[in-house]
Design a protein around this motif. Structure first.
Motif, PDB file in Angstrom:
ATOM      1  N   PHE A  64      46.483  42.800  38.505  1.00  0.00           N
ATOM      2  CA  PHE A  64      46.045  41.939  39.474  1.00  0.00           C
ATOM      3  C   PHE A  64      45.903  42.085  40.710  1.00  0.00           C
ATOM      4  O   PHE A  64      46.852  42.543  41.474  1.00  0.00           O
ATOM      5  N   HIS A  65      44.662  41.987  41.285  1.00  0.00           N
ATOM      6  CA  HIS A  65      44.700  42.554  42.541  1.00  0.00           C
ATOM      7  C   HIS A  65      43.695  41.521  43.459  1.00  0.00           C
ATOM      8  O   HIS A  65      42.630  40.972  43.295  1.00  0.00           O
ATOM      9  N   GLY A  66      44.123  40.911  44.542  1.00  0.00           N
ATOM     10  CA  GLY A  66      43.582  40.048  45.539  1.00  0.00           C
ATOM     11  C   GLY A  66      42.870  40.706  46.452  1.00  0.00           C
ATOM     12  O   GLY A  66      43.101  41.749  46.770  1.00  0.00           O
ATOM     13  N   THR A  67      41.999  39.885  47.390  1.00  0.00           N
ATOM     14  CA  THR A  67      41.440  40.421  48.502  1.00  0.00           C
ATOM     15  C   THR A  67      42.402  40.797  49.710  1.00  0.00           C
ATOM     16  O   THR A  67      42.119  41.479  50.674  1.00  0.00           O
ATOM     17  N   HIS A 100      35.284  30.566  39.470  1.00  0.00           N
ATOM     18  CA  HIS A 100      34.293  31.564  39.694  1.00  0.00           C
ATOM     19  C   HIS A 100      34.312  32.692  38.693  1.00  0.00           C
ATOM     20  O   HIS A 100      35.410  33.196  38.259  1.00  0.00           O
ATOM     21  N   PRO A 101      33.101  33.285  38.497  1.00  0.00           N
ATOM     22  CA  PRO A 101      33.194  34.253  37.395  1.00  0.00           C
ATOM     23  C   PRO A 101      34.059  35.424  37.808  1.00  0.00           C
ATOM     24  O   PRO A 101      34.501  36.011  36.951  1.00  0.00           O
ATOM     25  N   LYS A 102      34.022  35.645  38.941  1.00  0.00           N
ATOM     26  CA  LYS A 102      34.828  36.997  39.222  1.00  0.00           C
ATOM     27  C   LYS A 102      36.325  36.681  39.929  1.00  0.00           C
ATOM     28  O   LYS A 102      37.108  37.383  40.341  1.00  0.00           O
ATOM     29  N   SER A 103      36.624  35.347  39.508  1.00  0.00           N
ATOM     30  CA  SER A 103      38.177  34.819  40.005  1.00  0.00           C
ATOM     31  C   SER A 103      39.113  35.731  38.958  1.00  0.00           C
ATOM     32  O   SER A 103      38.928  36.053  37.894  1.00  0.00           O
ATOM     33  N   VAL A 132      41.688  34.589  37.635  1.00  0.00           N
ATOM     34  CA  VAL A 132      41.980  33.489  36.785  1.00  0.00           C
ATOM     35  C   VAL A 132      41.107  33.670  35.219  1.00  0.00           C
ATOM     36  O   VAL A 132      41.703  33.661  33.946  1.00  0.00           O
ATOM     37  N   GLN A 133      39.745  34.220  35.659  1.00  0.00           N
ATOM     38  CA  GLN A 133      39.167  34.627  34.411  1.00  0.00           C
ATOM     39  C   GLN A 133      39.015  35.854  33.819  1.00  0.00           C
ATOM     40  O   GLN A 133      38.618  36.218  33.051  1.00  0.00           O
ATOM     41  N   SER A 134      39.960  36.766  34.420  1.00  0.00           N
ATOM     42  CA  SER A 134      40.256  38.247  34.004  1.00  0.00           C
ATOM     43  C   SER A 134      40.909  37.933  32.639  1.00  0.00           C
ATOM     44  O   SER A 134      41.653  37.048  32.236  1.00  0.00           O
ATOM     45  N   GLU A 135      40.658  39.072  31.702  1.00  0.00           N
ATOM     46  CA  GLU A 135      41.390  39.052  30.405  1.00  0.00           C
ATOM     47  C   GLU A 135      42.979  39.149  30.392  1.00  0.00           C
ATOM     48  O   GLU A 135      43.541  38.590  29.781  1.00  0.00           O
ATOM     49  N   ALA A 136      43.291  40.091  31.572  1.00  0.00           N
ATOM     50  CA  ALA A 136      44.926  39.951  31.755  1.00  0.00           C
ATOM     51  C   ALA A 136      45.430  38.343  31.979  1.00  0.00           C
ATOM     52  O   ALA A 136      46.527  38.478  31.506  1.00  0.00           O
ATOM     53  N   ALA A 137      44.748  37.877  32.915  1.00  0.00           N
ATOM     54  CA  ALA A 137      45.039  36.482  33.321  1.00  0.00           C
ATOM     55  C   ALA A 137      45.159  35.532  32.087  1.00  0.00           C
ATOM     56  O   ALA A 137      45.986  34.487  32.072  1.00  0.00           O
TER      57      ALA A 137
END
Length: 763
Positions: A534-537, A599-602, A604-609
């Motif tokens: 998980f990487h944020g800005t 948002h598609p790139k959020s 939360v929408q990742s497979e890991a999340a």
């Protein structure tokens, strides 16, 4: 539900200090839109409040109006009259309706008018902010009481929503109070009026004086020092006593300040609302009685309801041998916390309308802050307020005075400012009328009279909404006429009592294991959360001093409600957070950015999340140019127990979430005035600003619109000016209000280390 002991003002015939009883009707007719009798069938208290306010608006031809009106709130029912209905039986309301659970009340602060100062409240629908309107009170204390009264009505609406369902609420929305539309004809008397709290002194006192209402709220009765919910870096040492007022020096090695911090502390015999009004007043004749330095003040400009600029002069002979007259300009910015405490910031300023003046030497007044906090000493019924005046001064002068004590500190501007606390104490002691209580009236029900509060339209359904009415400002029949306003009887001061929720318990400090046992499904297999996925800005801090980064501090620097809080108000040190902070985003956008998790790139929408049982997304929306979004993602290793407090918060109503979602701020490093402005008191965000909730799949997102509150906008504007030098800690939790929910626990924490606005990623 918290109830209110109701005491409207006494009649002129009431003896001093005695309580007279006035009988009103009690026939048990239904609330507006309710099909049940009495209290609307909810089984909850129908106690309410009443008093004089100004209804503000703009009429159909664009002219602003300000009408004196008598407002009555009972349960969730609200009615507005031209005269006091308790003294005019049978009078019909000119506006009426119900408060919905989507009502928001915002304090707009002080507004200067040709007749004096008003404190304005703005109402709006959280789901549709075009539905809005305003009323005004004579002082900040009365404004606070009306906010509490409307919050009681909103709680009643939320209770009905939970017990009767969405379909019933949809029908109730058609009956919401409209103070701006047509006045429906009334053909039915509403009876069943319970006791009423009378707010304010009456129309003849609305503009000029405060109501001095006694508030008996549950607060921490700790008597000394600062009262907050996070540990501060200040270390105050007593230095000297001047005129009975203690002087302290901050001896901590604070960062972000250029001078020495001093403060004077004293107890003043008045409530914070009254002291605030005196400190902010520019009436020189009153200020001459307690202020030797800034008594001659002139209002230069009002920026908004919480910010102004003043110009002043003073005679230097009181402080030095110099004969040249001095003048100064400084700005004042003020806030009131949810606990009723006030903070006032005073900062030297320049203003184009006040250039240097011939015959005067322009000087700078030390930057300073006032902090006014209510005290409830055990066994005392008299109002008391802890007043703290803090300022920054030159370290060289202060060091010389400490070494030799022959410097003329008592002839300095700093000393004159610190002495203002002593002046206030003696001013109120010499003017007991400012804080004395006049007779109260208890309104009790009886069969013979009735007040018209509810109504129904002939041949049509009532379609009135409270905040709509305040905004549109159209006039019908004789509503705009104030011809009979002078017939309103004069009213006296009253006492106000608020019986808060209190249930006994046992004190204990929460542990993470005990919290997980009650809040999470512990018999399930925990999910391994790998931070590398998980990487944020905004990047995670590599060290303590790593700038423009975040980290996750423990909960030991925060104070939360202990097991016995409902009986003794004891707070305990917070434990480890229940949820794990996995990433932080720092965005900027031209418009407010909602629903980040969709948002598609959020993240939360990742497979890991998607493999995480539950994610809490906190989206702090910061108003600026451009707007900023600070988004924090907290994860649970196990599923949430649906019957737990967290489970009820996740899947509960918005009103329940608003009443429980709490944040504790703490400025660990930074400029001292920013620290004082932000404070360390816990804040119920849902009551302070607009919060929007998005519940889907395995997450709950909370969008916190900081720009929805003028107070929050003002504070965040100050913070942004120093943000690159600030280290900020935040703790997020759900407020516990029942014994079974105690002790509280911390949901999550975050430390923001000198965030750089320029590094925010555009959306």
């Amino acid at each position: 539900m918290a109830t209110i002991t109701l005491k409207p003002p006494a009649t002129a015939a009431a003896a001093g200090g005695e309580v007279s009883e006035v009988e009103l009707s009690e026939a048990g007719s239904p609330d507006v839109g309710s099909q049940s009798s009495g209290s609307g069938g909810s089984g909850r208290s129908t106690a309410g409040s009443s008093g004089w306010v100004y209804h503000l608006g703009v009429n159909s031809i664009g002219h602003e109006y300000r009408h004196l009106r008598f407002l009555v709130i009972r349960g969730k029912t609200v009615a507005m009259y031209k005269r006091d209905p308790s003294k005019n039986p049978g009078i019909q309301p000119i506006r009426k309706g119900v408060v919905s659970h989507t009502l928001m009340v915002e304090e707009l602060g002080r507004r200067i008018t040709s007749h004096g100062e008003l404190y304005v409240l703005r109402f709006y629908n959280r789901l549709d902010q075009t539905k809005k309107g305003e009323i005004a009170c004579g002082d900040p204390g009365e404004a606070r009481k009306w906010v509490e009264a409307f919050e009681q009505a909103k709680q009643q609406a939320d209770y009905d929503l939970m017990t009767r369902g969405v379909s019933w609420n949809r029908s109730q929305n058609e009956n919401e109070l409209n103070l701006d539309g047509h006045r429906p004809r009334v053909r039915r008397y509403a009876q069943g009026l319970g006791k009423l709290v009378r707010i304010g002194k009456g129309p003849e006192k609305l503009l000029r004086q405060s109501s001095n209402l006694q508030s008996h709220e549950i607060i921490n009765t700790n008597f000394g020092g600062d009262s907050g919910d996070a540990f501060e870096a200040h270390e105050w040492r007593y230095v000297r006593t001047f005129n009975g007022i203690r002087i302290f020096e901050d001896i901590a090695n604070t960062k972000g300040g250029k001078g020495v911090l001093l403060k004077s502390v004293g107890v003043v015999g008045a409530n914070p609302d009254t002291v605030f009004a005196v400190v902010l007043s520019s009436d020189k004749h009153k200020r001459y009685e307690w202020d030797m330095l800034t008594a001659d003040l002139e209002l230069v400009e009002t920026i908004d309801g919480y910010y102004d600029v003043v110009y002043g002069t003073y005679e230097p002979r009181y402080l030095s041998w110099w004969k040249t007259k001095k003048d100064f300009v400084f700005s004042r910015q003020w806030f009131r916390g949810q606990d009723g405490a006030y903070t006032i910031l005073q900062i030297p300023a320049c203003h184009k309308n006040k250039p240097p003046r011939h015959g005067y030497e322009r000087t700078k007044i030390n930057s300073s802050t006032w902090e006014l906090r209510r005290l409830n000493p055990p066994g005392s019924s008299t109002p008391k307020c802890l007043v703290t005046h803090m300022l920054e001064m030159s370290p060289s002068f202060w060091d010389r005075w400490k070494r030799r004590h022959n410097e003329n500190f008592d002839r300095s501007i700093a000393f004159a400012l610190l002495s203002q606390v002593a002046g206030l104490r003696e001013y109120f002691a010499a003017n007991p009328a400012l804080t004395s209580d006049l007779p109260s009236t208890v309104v009790k029900p009886k069969q013979s009279d009735s007040l018209i509060i509810q109504s129904e339209l002939e041949d049509s359904e009532l379609n009135d909404e409270f905040y709509d009415a305040l905004a549109r400002g159209e006039s019908f029949e004789d509503e705009d006429s104030d011809d009979d306003d002078d017939m309103i009887p004069k009213a006296g001061k009253v006492k106000f009592k608020n019986i808060s929720w209190a249930i006994a318990g046992l004190a204990m400090k929460p542990t993470k294991a005990s919290v997980e046992k009650s809040e999470l499904v512990t018999n399930s297999t925990p999910v391994t959360i790998d931070s590398n996925h998980f990487h944020g800005t905004l990047r995670r801090a590599k060290s303590e001093n790593d700038p423009n980064s975040w980290s996750e501090p423990g909960g030991e620097k925060f104070m939360i409600r202990g097991k016995t809080y409902l009986t003794d108000y004891t707070k305990v040190v917070g434990g480890d957070p229940l949820l794990k902070l996995i990433a932080v985003d720092w965005f900027k956008a031209d418009e407010r950015f909602d629903s980040v998790a969709l948002h598609p790139k959020s993240l939360v929408q990742s497979e890991a999340a998607k493999k995480i049982p539950f994610i809490l997304v906190i989206n702090l929306q910061v108003p600026a140019k451009p707007n900023y979004n600070l988004v924090m993602y907290y994860a649970a290793e196990r599923p949430v127990n649906k019957d737990s407090l967290l489970g009820r918060f996740i899947d509960g109503t918005d009103a329940f979430r608003d009443a429980r979602f709490k944040l504790i701020p703490s400025i660990v490093e930074g400029y001292w005035m920013v620290k004082r402005a932000v404070g360390t008191k816990a804040c119920l965000l849902g009551k302070a600003v607009t919060c929007n909730y998005l519940r889907q799949d395995n997450f709950l997102e909370i969008d916190v619109d900081i720009g929805s509150s003028s107070v929050a906008r003002s504070i965040i504007g100050l913070v942004l000016g120093y943000v690159t030098g600030l280290v900020v800690d935040l703790a997020i939790l759900i407020e516990a209000k029942e014994e079974k929910e105690l002790p509280e626990y911390i949901l999550g924490t975050v430390r923001l280390n000198r965030a750089n606005p320029d590094s925010a990623v555009p959306i």
